[in-house]
Every structure is written in C-alpha cells, then in structure tokens.
Write an enzyme that holds these catalytic residues in place. Structure first.
Site, PDB file in Angstrom:
ATOM      1  N   CYS A  75       0.841  -1.198   0.000  1.00 29.47           N
ATOM      2  CA  CYS A  75       0.000   0.000   0.000  1.00 29.47           C
ATOM      3  C   CYS A  75       0.877   1.249   0.000  1.00 29.47           C
ATOM      4  O   CYS A  75       1.540   1.554  -0.979  1.00 29.47           O
ATOM      5  CB  CYS A  75      -0.969  -0.050   1.175  1.00 29.47           C
ATOM      6  SG  CYS A  75      -2.297   1.161   1.061  1.00 29.47           S
TER       7      CYS A  75
ATOM      8  N   HIS B 243      -3.426  -5.705   1.253  1.00 29.33           N
ATOM      9  CA  HIS B 243      -2.686  -5.874   2.512  1.00 29.33           C
ATOM     10  C   HIS B 243      -2.587  -7.333   2.941  1.00 29.33           C
ATOM     11  O   HIS B 243      -3.426  -7.802   3.725  1.00 29.33           O
ATOM     12  CB  HIS B 243      -3.384  -5.079   3.614  1.00 29.33           C
ATOM     13  CG  HIS B 243      -3.230  -3.605   3.480  1.00 29.33           C
ATOM     14  ND1 HIS B 243      -2.278  -2.883   4.163  1.00 29.33           N
ATOM     15  CD2 HIS B 243      -3.888  -2.711   2.710  1.00 29.33           C
ATOM     16  CE1 HIS B 243      -2.365  -1.608   3.838  1.00 29.33           C
ATOM     17  NE2 HIS B 243      -3.333  -1.479   2.955  1.00 29.33           N
TER      18      HIS B 243
ATOM     19  N   GLU C 210      -0.709  -8.582   5.093  1.00 29.61           N
ATOM     20  CA  GLU C 210      -0.467  -8.707   6.548  1.00 29.61           C
ATOM     21  C   GLU C 210      -1.773  -8.695   7.334  1.00 29.61           C
ATOM     22  O   GLU C 210      -1.775  -9.071   8.506  1.00 29.61           O
ATOM     23  CB  GLU C 210       0.474  -7.585   7.024  1.00 29.61           C
ATOM     24  CG  GLU C 210      -0.171  -6.230   7.276  1.00 29.61           C
ATOM     25  CD  GLU C 210      -0.446  -5.440   6.000  1.00 29.61           C
ATOM     26  OE1 GLU C 210      -0.448  -6.030   4.903  1.00 29.61           O
ATOM     27  OE2 GLU C 210      -0.688  -4.220   6.094  1.00 29.61           O
TER      28      GLU C 210
END
Lengths: 224, 76
Positions: A85, A194, A196
């Site tokens: 991002c 994302h 994560e």
C-alpha cells in the site's frame, strides 16, 4: 531469519506487518525512518499507512528518508523488499519500481476484501504461491490506481513482472487491473492490497497473505 | 499538472460541479498543484527545474512549468 519493518511518521500497519513476519517464523526487526543502517536484516517490509500525512504525494517524502537511502543501496545488492500500500507508493516514488499510484478513479477511499490472482510465483515474495492461484486479501486506500506509460506496461507484462491482478471488480481503476508488480530481478515487490491483514482467521477474511511472508524465508536462505 | 494521458477524476468532479452551478462552455477541467518558492537570484532556472523534477513533481505522471517572477519590494 531477520526481517526489518520500517516505521515512518504516519505508518499504520507496521505492527500488523511485524506480526505477520513473526507468524511466518521469522524475527521482526523494527527500523525507524531516521535510521542510517538496516541492522543487518535479511529482508525489509515497508508497511502501509499515511507516511508524512501523504503530503506532496503519497510516499513522496518518505522516499527521501534516511532509511530509504540505505534500502535503495541494499536493493542493488539483492535485498528482498516488500512494499504494501503506502509501501508500494514509496517504492515507486523512490524509483525502485516503475510507474506511480494515483487517486482512485472513483475518488473514494475503498476498503473491502478483494479477490486477486497471482500472476507470478517467481518473485522472492510469492515463491510459496502458484501462478493462477486466487487470494482473498483486504484492500484499503484512496490512491491505489496504478498508472504507467504504455511501454512500461508492455515491459512489465512481457517480463512477467505483473505479480498480482484484481479479480472481479477493479477497486481503483488501475491500468491492466494491476494490483502488484516486481523489480526485474523479482526481489522487490509492491502491492496495494494488505497481505499482513490476511494471516489469521480471527482478524482477516483468509490466511492467504501469510504465504508472502513465508516465501521470502526461502529467498533469503538461497542468498545466504 | 497531471499529464494529458493520466485520468484526472478530481478535475472531472470539478467539471461536473460547474455544470450543476449552471455554468456552460467549460469543456474539461484538470486539477494540478502550484508551488511558490522564495529563492535568491543565485538559484538559476536549471536548479528550479531540478527541484521540480526531483521532488515537487513526479515525472511519471506530472508535467510542470517554472515561472520566475520578481517579488515587489524584494531586496536586490
């Protein structure tokens, strides 16, 4: 295996990125934007957020931070780097990846669980995935529309450097549905969604994102 | 300014708002940025272009022009 996670003023997802690194079985090392060395880490994650409040352009100020000078130099030596991002925006602004990320075509901040297709499993960060595999990973940004000139797009496609594409609905108008790309040597990868946030069924829509963080363990092992 | 080939949704939104204001005759709107730098006379145009290309603008997506004006009452 030690993986650095950079924190800039305004970074948001550094804690989640560090958690993903640990979940993958590596040691997460906190790196500060003003640091002048990389503490000997084997790879680096540049996490999402709004570094320097997105002043000037998203990622523009962060790309000139002291830690980025170290990262640019280490990339030339083969350091694997993942930009997520805002991290992807920073990598483009730093010239480590081609193109740029601009305002979403719909102008809105988009936050949703996004289907992606893995286009390349031959990068340091996607070796544990398979080309053609589909992932479900959150996307959340206002400046996620990938743009590049026609020659760059052709080169990225021709060289297999488009790593992820949006499936079903393109959330931001990105050219050629591009969600993520890599450097020519496949060691630097940037993506807008994302991974994560998709490592634990308790907090994410899937655990599909964990594979990016486990992939790099093999890449760093092969260098060492 | 965003390069001509870069879609500018903010400019399009402004164009739409102008139409709602009842203003006719405005075809296209492009939204860009404007920086004012207070510089010594020793800073030449080449340096200003370097500042623009290295930091103020992203050459991948933006074009720029440098205009030098003399500030009224400036110490010479």
């Amino acid at each position: 295996m030690r993986i650095g996670v950079v924190t800039f003023p305004g970074s948001l997802d550094d804690r989640d990125a560090a958690r993903a690194v640990r979940r993958a079985g590596a040691e997460a090392v906190a790196l500060w934007h003003a640091d002048h060395d990389l503490a000997g880490v084997d790879a680096v994650v540049i996490p999402g957020g709004f570094s320097y409040g997105d002043y000037l352009r998203a990622g523009a100020i962060a790309s000139l931070a002291p830690i980025m000078r170290e990262i640019v130099a280490a990339v030339a030596q083969g350091l694997p780097v993942l930009g997520i991002c805002n991290g992807f925006q920073i990598l483009c602004e730093a010239g480590l990846l081609p193109g740029a990320l601009v305002r979403n075509s719909g102008l809105h901040f988009v936050c949703r669980d996004q289907r992606l297709r893995v286009e390349s499993a031959s990068t340091a960060w996607t070796a544990d995935l398979a080309a053609g595999q589909e992932l479900l990973i959150p996307v959340k940004n206002a400046e996620g529309r990938y743009v590049a000139d026609a020659a760059t797009l052709e080169r990225l496609s021709g060289e297999g450097r488009v790593v992820f594409r949006y499936l079903e609905q393109n959330p931001n108008g990105a050219m050629a549905d591009i969600a993520g790309i890599s450097s020519a040597d496949g060691r630097v990868v940037g993506l807008m969604p994302h991974p994560e946030h998709a490592i634990d069924p308790l907090t994410g829509p899937s655990t599909d994102g964990l594979a990016l963080f486990t992939s790099v363990l093999r890449a760093t092992a092969s260098v060492a | 300014m965003p390069k001509p080939e870069i879609l500018d949704p903010q400019g399009q939104a402004v164009a739409g708002a102008l139409a709602r204001l009842g203003i006719a005759g405005v075809g296209d709107v492009r939204q860009g940025k404007h920086f004012e730098l207070d510089v010594d006379d020793s800073v030449d145009d080449d340096t200003l272009h370097r500042i623009a290309g290295d930091l103020l603008a992203n050459p991948v997506i933006e074009d720029w022009v440098v205009t030098r004006v003399t500030r009224e009452g400036a110490a010479r």
